[in-house]
Design a protein around this motif. Structure first.
Motif: not given
Length: 494
Positions: A106-108, A117-124, A130-133, A140-144
């Motif tokens: 159900q991820l938007d 919360t200031d930010f968030f990011q979803v990475v596979d 996959l999703a980000a604030s 790009p992904a915060l952590v490579p």
């Protein structure tokens, strides 16, 4: 002719002592650390405050500065921990919520960040976002390299990764979904913690030095007030000379250590004044005692010179010899008193007091007044045979000089007290109660009406008491039915 090979020859002139120069020269490296430590100690001693007032102010300031420093660090640490934990809770709540949505599918793609919360990011698992604030959309992904196992990781970022001005408290939650591992990064800004730290540091940078300065000033004033009586005592003592021993230092009304010090110093001045008076009196009495036999001796010599009659020479020589013996005895008494007044430890040899008393009584068998002796056997004390013999002899001489018919000498042991008791009693006129202490003063004669030849020099009892006191005992006049009774006590020896 071929040139000699000079490749191994020294470049300069050859000197024999060059072979030993390096061996004899002291190595500077061996002495440098010791010299450096000595210089550091000398420098530290020069920098150390000299006055008690400065030392107290410096010590109090150092203690307060240390205490305030520790308290400041503790305050900053507690505040930092509290604000960081609050930010971490907000970030972790958001990360867990988004991870739950990702696990259920159900991820938007662009969900708004939650409260706090200031930010968030979803990475596979392959590093795709996959999703980000909204503030991280298109980034790009915060952590490579995403994690390879589920779990939660908490960390603090400096702001470079998320392009934030302040530090960020980031919670990393990795969960399992239908499409594999998904990692959620949720961060909360630590701007409140950074602002609070900066504000408190600025305040402490001003307040702590002011508090230390105030403590130093108060300590300086209070110590100066407390040491003011000490300075008054010092100034008064500096003004007191050998002819001004009657002066005394001021005693403050505080009843504290300084007041007790002033009382002790005044007591010391009392003793010094008494010693000075006693010394001057002793010198005057000794001069008077020496003048009399010297005057008589001179008169006899002048008579012998003015009247060279052989019939008078025997009488004049006899009188001169008698006065010379008297001078010799007086000089010996003065020398013994000088030795007794020194601060050297008294002799501690084992002495048979029984034998000393028996010998003193034996020498008086043909005296004018017989001595009745009752001497217990085997009594030993610590001291000197010469001193103890002089003590017994002086007591017997004094008793024989005042006795009418007999003198009693008793030597016994007081077992409960562990003392040897020596008693000398005569049947003379006795000593009045008011004079029982005065008789032990030097050059004191209670029989002033007598001639000096009969009354002695007035040093016998004084010497006897000084000997008893130096050996740890006592000598006093005790009650007696008739005559005088002098009792000396001495600690028993081995």
């Amino acid at each position: 002719m071929a040139e000699p090979d000079r490749s191994c020859a020294p470049s300069g002139p050859y000197l024999p002592h060059d072979l030993y120069e390096d061996r004899d020269r002291p190595r500077a490296s061996a002495y440098r650390p010791r010299e450096l430590a000595s210089r550091l100690r000398r420098a530290a001693s020069r920098l150390r405050p000299r006055s008690v007032r400065a030392q107290a102010a410096l010590g109090a300031s150092a203690v307060v500065a240390l205490a305030l420093g520790v308290a400041s660090f503790a305050l900053l640490g507690a505040l930092e921990t509290n604000l960081t934990m609050s930010a971490q809770e907000d970030a972790e709540r958001q990360a867990v919520k988004v991870a739950a949505l990702a696990a259920t599918g159900q991820l938007d793609p662009v969900p708004p960040p939650g409260r706090g919360t200031d930010f968030f990011q979803v990475v596979d698992a392959r590093g795709r976002v996959l999703a980000a604030s909204p503030n991280l959309t298109g980034r790009p992904a915060l952590v490579p390299e995403p994690p390879v196992a589920p779990g939660t990781v908490r960390n603090t970022w400096k702001g470079g990764r998320a392009r934030q001005e302040h530090r960020q408290r980031v919670v990393q939650v990795t969960t399992v979904t239908a499409k594999g591992l998904v990692t959620v990064y949720a961060g909360t800004s630590l701007r409140d913690a950074d602002t609070a730290d900066a504000t408190i540091m600025a305040v402490l940078a001003v307040v702590v030095p002011l508090l230390v300065l105030v403590v130093a000033l108060i300590t300086w004033r209070v110590t100066g007030w407390a040491l003011r009586p000490v300075e008054a005592i010092r100034a008064e003592m500096a003004e007191i000379g050998d002819r001004e021993l009657h002066r005394r230092v001021p005693v403050p009304p505080t009843r504290d250590e300084v007041a007790r010090l002033a009382v002790t110093m005044n007591a010391t001045l009392d003793r010094l004044e008494a010693a000075g008076i006693r010394q001057r009196r002793f010198i005057a009495d000794a001069s008077h005692e020496l003048r009399s036999p010297i005057t008589v001796l001179r008169t006899q010599l002048e008579v012998a010179q003015a009247h060279p009659d052989p019939e008078l020479w025997g009488e004049l020589v006899s009188g001169a010899l008698e006065d010379t013996v008297r001078l010799q005895d007086l000089a010996a008494d003065l020398l013994l008193l000088a030795r007794l007044d020194t601060s050297e430890p008294p002799p501690a040899a084992a002495v048979d007091l029984t034998e000393v008393a028996r010998e003193a009584a034996r020498t008086r068998r043909g005296a004018r007044v017989p001595v009745h002796a009752d001497i217990a056997p085997g009594i030993a004390v610590r001291g000197s045979t010469i001193w103890l013999s002089r003590l017994v002899t002086n007591l017997l001489d004094n008793a024989g000089r005042h006795a009418e018919q007999h003198v009693t000498l008793v030597l016994r042991v007081d077992e409960p007290r562990g003392e040897a008791v020596l008693e000398v009693t005569d049947d003379g006129a006795g000593i009045a109660p008011d004079d029982r202490e005065r008789v032990f003063e030097r050059f004191t004669r209670l029989d002033d009406a007598r001639a000096r030849d009969e009354g002695g020099t007035g040093l016998g009892l004084a010497i006897a008491r000084d000997i008893a006191l130096r050996l740890g005992g006592t000598l006093a006049v005790r009650d007696s039915p008739k005559g005088a009774r002098l009792v000396a006590t001495l600690p028993l020896g081995p």
